[in-house]
Design an enzyme around this catalytic site. Structure first.
Site, PDB file in Angstrom:
ATOM      1  N   GLN A 204      39.571  18.956  20.523  1.00 49.29           N
ATOM      2  CA  GLN A 204      39.310  20.170  19.755  1.00 49.29           C
ATOM      3  C   GLN A 204      39.568  19.926  18.265  1.00 49.29           C
ATOM      4  O   GLN A 204      40.063  18.875  17.869  1.00 49.29           O
ATOM      5  CB  GLN A 204      40.213  21.302  20.264  1.00 49.29           C
TER       6      GLN A 204
ATOM      7  N   HIS B 164      53.629  37.252  21.632  1.00 52.87           N
ATOM      8  CA  HIS B 164      54.448  36.395  22.495  1.00 52.87           C
ATOM      9  C   HIS B 164      55.583  37.159  23.166  1.00 52.87           C
ATOM     10  O   HIS B 164      55.970  36.829  24.297  1.00 52.87           O
ATOM     11  CB  HIS B 164      54.961  35.197  21.702  1.00 52.87           C
TER      12      HIS B 164
ATOM     13  N   ASP C 143      51.743  25.500  21.146  1.00 50.75           N
ATOM     14  CA  ASP C 143      52.422  25.813  19.883  1.00 50.75           C
ATOM     15  C   ASP C 143      53.908  26.072  20.072  1.00 50.75           C
ATOM     16  O   ASP C 143      54.658  26.174  19.091  1.00 50.75           O
ATOM     17  CB  ASP C 143      51.764  27.017  19.203  1.00 50.75           C
TER      18      ASP C 143
ATOM     19  N   ASP D 105      50.269  21.147  28.396  1.00 56.70           N
ATOM     20  CA  ASP D 105      49.203  21.409  27.426  1.00 56.70           C
ATOM     21  C   ASP D 105      48.325  20.166  27.317  1.00 56.70           C
ATOM     22  O   ASP D 105      48.845  19.041  27.259  1.00 56.70           O
ATOM     23  CB  ASP D 105      49.778  21.766  26.054  1.00 56.70           C
TER      24      ASP D 105
ATOM     25  N   ASP E 205      45.596  17.884  31.786  1.00 57.39           N
ATOM     26  CA  ASP E 205      44.772  19.018  32.161  1.00 57.39           C
ATOM     27  C   ASP E 205      45.549  19.875  33.155  1.00 57.39           C
ATOM     28  O   ASP E 205      46.076  19.359  34.152  1.00 57.39           O
ATOM     29  CB  ASP E 205      43.471  18.526  32.785  1.00 57.39           C
ATOM     30  N   ALA E 206      45.634  21.170  32.902  1.00 50.41           N
ATOM     31  CA  ALA E 206      46.462  22.045  33.730  1.00 50.41           C
ATOM     32  C   ALA E 206      46.002  22.047  35.184  1.00 50.41           C
ATOM     33  O   ALA E 206      46.833  21.994  36.108  1.00 50.41           O
ATOM     34  CB  ALA E 206      46.446  23.455  33.168  1.00 50.41           C
TER      35      ALA E 206
ATOM     36  N   ASP F 190      48.968  30.708  29.169  1.00 48.70           N
ATOM     37  CA  ASP F 190      48.591  31.054  27.795  1.00 48.70           C
ATOM     38  C   ASP F 190      47.444  30.162  27.324  1.00 48.70           C
ATOM     39  O   ASP F 190      47.530  29.520  26.280  1.00 48.70           O
ATOM     40  CB  ASP F 190      49.813  30.897  26.878  1.00 48.70           C
TER      41      ASP F 190
END
Length: 503
Positions: free
Chosen positions: A238, A268, A292, A312, A346-347, A364
């Site tokens: 990305q 959050h 983040d 993540d 990768d989740a 999230d």
């Protein structure tokens, strides 16, 4: 020697031709979203133009084949080399004609690229090479070049150089082909000195573009985001951009706002505390996405939490929020906390290969704006999450806006129910985003609103927490189908819902 150089030229020409196609597709995907549509439409337009270019090559006279090949290479070098920079600047400063500029540019470059291979084959034919030898040589190296760039582009060029520098690099390679072809066949081409000078000038111009592409990107992103860009990088997955305006830090992924430091606490706190506050016994928490570290920051406020696993995809994301002083200050160093384990994977794949059960799961992910992300909001993936959820635990999913994208929001709710979970939808107002939605889910059937918030918060208290679960009359629940992996209707709902808002 000449034959070998021509074959090498085919390899480079094929690599550059596919490279321009990949750059245009990736840039359109970054800026417009919906990667499948962008890649499909760009590739279709490009191949159509190549077919026309191949047909037009028959009108080149035999005695002009070498001259026209050199001219085509210089034109492809110039147009292809600057294509990414031009498209980026058009989108940033003149967003209305971006699609027109994209497809006109792709068509013209494809037209020129389509002429290259037929012209090379005719050069071999003039050298009395057997037809079967021409076809086997040229097409073999054409396909090898395509294979090479298809591997190098996503693994090395895009993440290390960025799209603009990669585009300039391909242009330099095309112009170099024109230059060495001119030198090699200097006795057969007309005005070789003039052609060599033109090729050198093009290489020089593209070289300057390569050197100053960082400045061009910064200028374009200044127009795109409005604020000062303090960090920008293209990763394997990305485009990450961080901007600053006074005390406001903002993160954008592929041009989409992820948070503003002025109001991210609302998002959050609403994401984490309604569920976790109801689990005073919770010890083990899983966070999917959220690289983040801001959701992790809220989780670590609970002294009973002993371990947090953050999964993540992008190591550049978690690395940035572990190293950058302003961003570490924002997440309060959560990613470096000894209770936190950061996993870059990768989740969906990670969920399939691990068996640990968690008391609380925070999901999230970015919005389901393309099919790659939409997969993470599907019934099979929610089934996987449910397998990792304790019987009396909860999970929470960020679920887009129930006001601006109601079909998307309620489709997520239906998908969680289809996966066998009970749900409690809620929402809050975040100034940067508008009204935003979340869905609390669990295998258990009960959920009680917390009577008090036991950790420090800036926004949530018992009153505002109760209000989260109230939906006014203009935000009614919708009966929507679940998001199944084979059709991914959620991505279509998301795109259609937000198009109405933009209009």
């Amino acid at each position: 020697m000449r034959d070998r150089v021509l074959i090498l030229s085919v390899l480079i020409v094929a690599s550059c031709g596919l490279g321009y196609e990949l750059i245009s597709s990736a840039l359109a995907s970054y800026l417009l979203g919906d990667s499948i549509l962008q890649f499909s439409s760009v590739i279709g337009c490009y191949l159509f133009a190549m077919g026309i270019g191949s047909w037009l090559s028959k009108y080149v006279r035999d005695e002009d084949v070498l001259n026209r090949f050199i001219d085509v290479e210089l034109l492809v070098a110039l147009l292809g080399g600057v294509s990414a920079a031009v498209l980026f600047l058009v989108f940033a400063w003149l967003s209305a004609p971006f699609r027109a500029a994209l497809y006109v540019g792709v068509f013209i470059i494809g037209l020129m690229v389509g002429m290259e291979i037929p012209l090379v084959m005719r050069v071999f034919n003039q050298r009395k090479t057997e037809f079967r030898e021409i076809v086997s040589r040229v097409l073999t190296f054409d396909y090898l070049g395509a294979l090479a760039v298809s591997l190098v582009f996503p693994l090395l060029l895009a993440p290390k150089l960025g799209l603009l520098r990669t585009s300039f690099l391909f242009g330099i390679l095309n112009a170099s082909v024109a230059l060495w072809t001119t030198w090699l066949f200097r006795a057969e081409v007309s005005r070789p000195g003039e052609k060599a000078v033109r090729a050198s000038v093009v290489i020089g111009l593209l070289g300057m573009g390569f050197i100053y592409s960082g400045s061009m990107t910064a200028w374009a992103e200044k127009g795109l985001y409005g604020d000062d860009v303090v960090h920008a990088e293209t990763t394997q997955y990305q485009r990450l951009v961080v901007t600053r305006w006074h005390d406001d830090l903002r993160l954008y992924i592929n041009g989409n706002l992820q948070f503003s430091s002025r109001d991210e606490h609302r998002y959050h706190e609403a994401l984490v505390h309604p569920g976790l506050q109801a689990l005073p016994w919770a010890r083990n928490v899983l966070v999917l996405g959220g690289g983040d570290g801001l959701a992790v920051r809220e989780i670590l406020k609970y002294k009973n939490i002993e371990h947090v696993t953050l999964v993540d995809l992008d190591p550049a994301m978690t690395g940035l929020f572990s190293r950058s002083a302003p961003l570490v200050a924002l997440n309060q160093g959560s990613l470096k906390d000894p209770r936190v384990k950061v996993v870059n994977d990768d989740a969906g794949r990670w969920l399939e290969t691990h068996a640990e059960v968690y008391d609380y799961i925070v999901v999230d992910f970015p919005d389901p704006s393309n099919f790659g992300l939409g997969r993470l909001y599907s019934v099979p993936v929610y089934h996987l999450m449910a397998r990792h959820l304790a019987e009396n635990g909860y999970m929470v999913v960020q679920s887009t806006s129930p006001y601006f994208a109601p079909r998307s929001f309620w489709s997520v709710d239906a998908t969680l129910k289809e996966a066998g979970l009970n749900t409690w939808p809620y929402h809050t107002y975040v100034p940067s985003f508008g009204d935003w939605g979340f869905i609390l889910a669990g295998k258990r059937r009960d959920y009680e609103l917390p009577a008090r918030i036991t950790v420090p918060t800036r926004y949530l208290d018992p009153v505002t927490t109760r209000e989260l679960f109230h939906f006014p009359a203009d935000m009614p629940a919708l009966a929507m189908p679940p998001n199944r992996l084979n059709e991914q209707s959620l991505v279509r709902y998301f795109d259609e819902d937000w198009r109405k808002v933009i209009r």
